[in-house]
Write a protein that holds these residues in place. Structure first.
Motif, PDB file in Angstrom:
ATOM      1  N   LYS A   1      -9.706  -8.039   3.549  1.00  0.00           N
ATOM      2  CA  LYS A   1      -9.598  -6.698   2.984  1.00  0.00           C
ATOM      3  C   LYS A   1     -10.925  -5.978   3.168  1.00  0.00           C
ATOM      4  CE  LYS A   1      -8.326  -4.505  -1.451  1.00  0.00           C
ATOM      5  NZ  LYS A   1      -7.982  -4.803  -2.869  1.00  0.00           N
TER       6      LYS A   1
ATOM      7  N   VAL B   1      -9.000   1.880   2.484  1.00  0.00           N
ATOM      8  CA  VAL B   1      -8.827   0.431   2.403  1.00  0.00           C
ATOM      9  C   VAL B   1      -7.984  -0.047   3.574  1.00  0.00           C
ATOM     10  CG1 VAL B   1      -7.853  -1.458   1.016  1.00  0.00           C
ATOM     11  CG2 VAL B   1      -9.014   0.439  -0.120  1.00  0.00           C
TER      12      VAL B   1
ATOM     13  N   TYR C   1     -13.153  -2.046   2.682  1.00  0.00           N
ATOM     14  CA  TYR C   1     -13.260  -0.716   2.090  1.00  0.00           C
ATOM     15  C   TYR C   1     -14.265   0.108   2.893  1.00  0.00           C
ATOM     16  CZ  TYR C   1     -11.513  -3.104  -2.161  1.00  0.00           C
ATOM     17  OH  TYR C   1     -10.787  -3.846  -3.073  1.00  0.00           O
TER      18      TYR C   1
ATOM     19  N   ASP D   1      -5.715   1.685  -2.680  1.00  0.00           N
ATOM     20  CA  ASP D   1      -5.971   0.342  -3.207  1.00  0.00           C
ATOM     21  C   ASP D   1      -5.118   0.126  -4.450  1.00  0.00           C
ATOM     22  OD1 ASP D   1      -7.129  -2.152  -3.313  1.00  0.00           O
ATOM     23  OD2 ASP D   1      -8.936  -1.488  -4.346  1.00  0.00           O
TER      24      ASP D   1
ATOM     25  N   MET E   1       0.849  -1.193   0.000  1.00  0.00           N
ATOM     26  CA  MET E   1       0.000   0.000   0.000  1.00  0.00           C
ATOM     27  C   MET E   1       0.880   1.236   0.000  1.00  0.00           C
ATOM     28  SD  MET E   1      -2.863   1.345   2.776  1.00  0.00           S
ATOM     29  CE  MET E   1      -4.131   0.199   2.273  1.00  0.00           C
TER      30      MET E   1
ATOM     31  N   GLN F   1      -0.663  -5.350  -4.871  1.00  0.00           N
ATOM     32  CA  GLN F   1      -1.314  -6.495  -4.225  1.00  0.00           C
ATOM     33  C   GLN F   1      -1.211  -7.755  -5.067  1.00  0.00           C
ATOM     34  OE1 GLN F   1      -5.339  -5.222  -3.194  1.00  0.00           O
ATOM     35  NE2 GLN F   1      -4.520  -3.186  -2.752  1.00  0.00           N
TER      36      GLN F   1
END
Length: 558
Positions: A423, A431, A425, A280, A275, A285
């Motif tokens: 994960k 995030v 949001y 995001d 990150m 990732q």
């Protein structure tokens, strides 16, 4: 000019560091001009008469306070209380950043160690590894190779560091210690001595922006060599912004972690950034998932890459939280390397599998059922809206919600080596991502990885005899025409024939260099399909690098 004195405390009525934003109102509306200040809980403004709007912030986990007031012909005193939404320290979670750029020039009023630490306290960080300086004085010293003294930076700034540190905040000297064509790595908890730019590819950077002539020769230690020289017993090295690149006047400029596939197997890095720049960053990732899918143990962290002589705050939301039993740098680095982390631009997200936190490794039996527990908590900006359970890099289940706090429990049957992470949001675009809990029966592929190397040796086209040795080993082994050895990928093989010695470094294998160049020259994007910062994980060729290094066949001619 009238004086406005501000006193800011937390909900325990303790004076607290914070960020203050000031707007002057014009006919009841906020103008575009904003001034931002950080303070230790007390600040004094000198203001012209008029109407003002103030905002008081402390990171993402405190309720901000907004105040609108008229300044006329009297001094004003304002008391502000910032209320904490989530007490992360009570949970054993402490936040840090280790990738930044902070001046070490004692004469500068901004961008210096004290000011940078005040900003980090105001943004609710607990640990801060103040990184590579960008001030003119230090650059001139670096260019001229002339330094004030030979003591480590920790020694040089010990008095200032001691004055800044407290029971809930520790600053230390860190560094983006490697900056080269192969990528950037930052290092925390190490004894850094001048020059700070010892492993900066100084010939590459100027050439990179013009591409005039051939690629300059690489004249500094390779990343794994630099980290091997500089890492202390409990240092933590991290691959920065792994897919970062951009265009400058049509030239491809790379900050890509081109050699990450090698660094993981070399165990030269302890974590990678997942990150930063964006809340995001899916390309970070996906590369991380690819590493995990290759059977690697690889913690993920966040970075700010913030330059403290600017007024921007947009990167300061990116935090790594780490579980600690005791507050200290040694404990922090041990926990980071153990993968006991979550990264976030706002919310807090907790994961347990069979009551085990991220970084844990559990074995499994056939069709064994595992209990998953997730707890998510909002930051001040917005409610939680979306939670994902990710198994082996794919979304296993997802939940659409509209909650300030959310608990969920699931069960998962495991029949193969796996990892589980979560994960979430919020509706403001923030995030949070946990590190994985690993469920596997096999050892991790990057723990103690060795290459099986076969070397055929010739001279004038004929096979010859000689001697070889590994690294600095004083024991030299006689061979006849060829030999085999199992080595770490960081080891050097020395071969002697007729008094002449040649050296093999696996990093220099042509197949590997082709993969690295495809990334740092941007050849992967020859058709311009990808935007700056985008590199599909397949171009890092992690599986192929592992295969290349597992069994190496070479022919060396004298």
């Amino acid at each position: 000019m009238m004086k406005l004195k501000v006193h800011v405390c937390n909900d325990k009525m303790e004076r607290t560091f914070c960020r203050i934003s000031l707007h002057k109102l014009s006919k009841g509306t906020v103008d575009d001009k904003q001034s931002t200040f950080y303070c230790d809980g007390e600040y004094e403004f000198e203001l012209e008469p008029g109407e003002y709007h103030f905002e008081f912030h402390k990171g993402q986990l405190y309720h901000p306070v907004h105040k609108q007031m008229v300044i006329d012909d009297m001094d004003v005193v304002v008391e502000v209380v910032l209320t904490e939404l989530i007490d992360t320290k009570r949970m054993g979670l402490y936040s840090f950043d280790a990738h930044s750029h902070v001046s070490r020039n004692l004469k500068l009023k901004t961008g210096n160690l004290e000011n940078a630490s005040m900003i980090m306290k105001g943004e609710d960080f607990n640990f801060f590894f103040a990184g590579s300086p960008y001030d003119q004085e230090t650059h001139i010293q670096n260019i001229n190779n002339q330094y004030d003294d030979e003591v480590t930076f920790r020694e040089k700034y010990a008095e200032r560091i001691h004055a800044i540190n407290s029971e809930s905040f520790i600053v230390d000297i860190g560094n983006e210690i490697v900056k080269c064509r192969f990528g950037h790595m930052f290092l925390m908890n190490h004894e850094q001595a001048p020059p700070y730019s010892k492993y900066y590819d100084s010939t590459w950077d100027p050439w990179l922006f013009t591409k005039v002539g051939e690629e300059p020769e690489y004249c500094i230690p390779y990343p794994y060599e630099a980290l091997g020289k500089e890492k202390g017993k409990n240092s933590a090295a991290v691959a920065a912004h792994p897919t970062s690149w951009w265009h400058h006047q049509s030239e491809f400029i790379s900050n890509i972690a081109a050699t990450i596939g090698f660094e993981i197997l070399a165990e030269s890095i302890d974590a990678m950034v997942i990150m930063g720049y964006d809340s995001d960053h899916v390309h970070y990732q996906r590369l991380w998932y690819d590493a995990l899918n290759n059977g690697y143990f690889m913690p993920g962290v966040a970075e700010t890459d913030h330059t403290f002589d600017t007024n921007s705050q947009k990167h300061l939301v990116f935090k790594t939280y780490t579980f600690l039993d005791e507050f200290g740098i040694e404990e922090l680095c041990s926990s980071v390397k153990a993968g006991r982390n979550l990264v976030s631009s706002g919310p807090i997200l907790l994961l347990k599998v069979n009551d085990q936190r991220p970084g844990s490794v559990m074995n499994y039996a056939e069709d064994e059922m595992f209990d998953i527990h997730i707890e998510a908590m909002r930051c001040y900006q917005a409610a939680l809206c979306h939670i994902q359970l990710i198994v082996n890099g794919e979304v296993w289940k997802e939940y659409k919600i509209n909650e300030d706090r959310y608990n969920l429990k699931e069960k998962l049957t495991v029949n193969q080596d796996s990892y589980i992470l979560a994960k979430c949001y919020d509706s403001a675009g923030n995030v949070a991502i946990t590190n994985p809990v690993y469920i596997r029966n096999k050892p991790f592929e990057n723990r103690g990885f060795e290459s099986e190397v076969t070397v055929k040796v010739t001279q004038d086209g004929k096979r010859v005899n000689g001697r070889f040795w590994i690294d600095d080993n004083i024991s030299k082994v006689t061979f006849s025409e060829e030999f085999q050895c199992n080595i770490k990928v960081t080891s050097e093989v020395n071969i002697e024939v007729g008094g002449i010695v040649k050296k093999i470094k696996l990093f220099e294998l042509d197949e590997l260099q082709h993969i690295f160049k495809n990334l740092y020259f941007g050849y992967f994007n020859s058709n311009n399909r990808y935007a700056p910062g985008e590199v599909p994980a397949e171009y890092f060729e992690l599986s192929r690098i592992k295969k290349i290094l597992k069994k190496v066949d070479l022919e060396i001619s004298f």
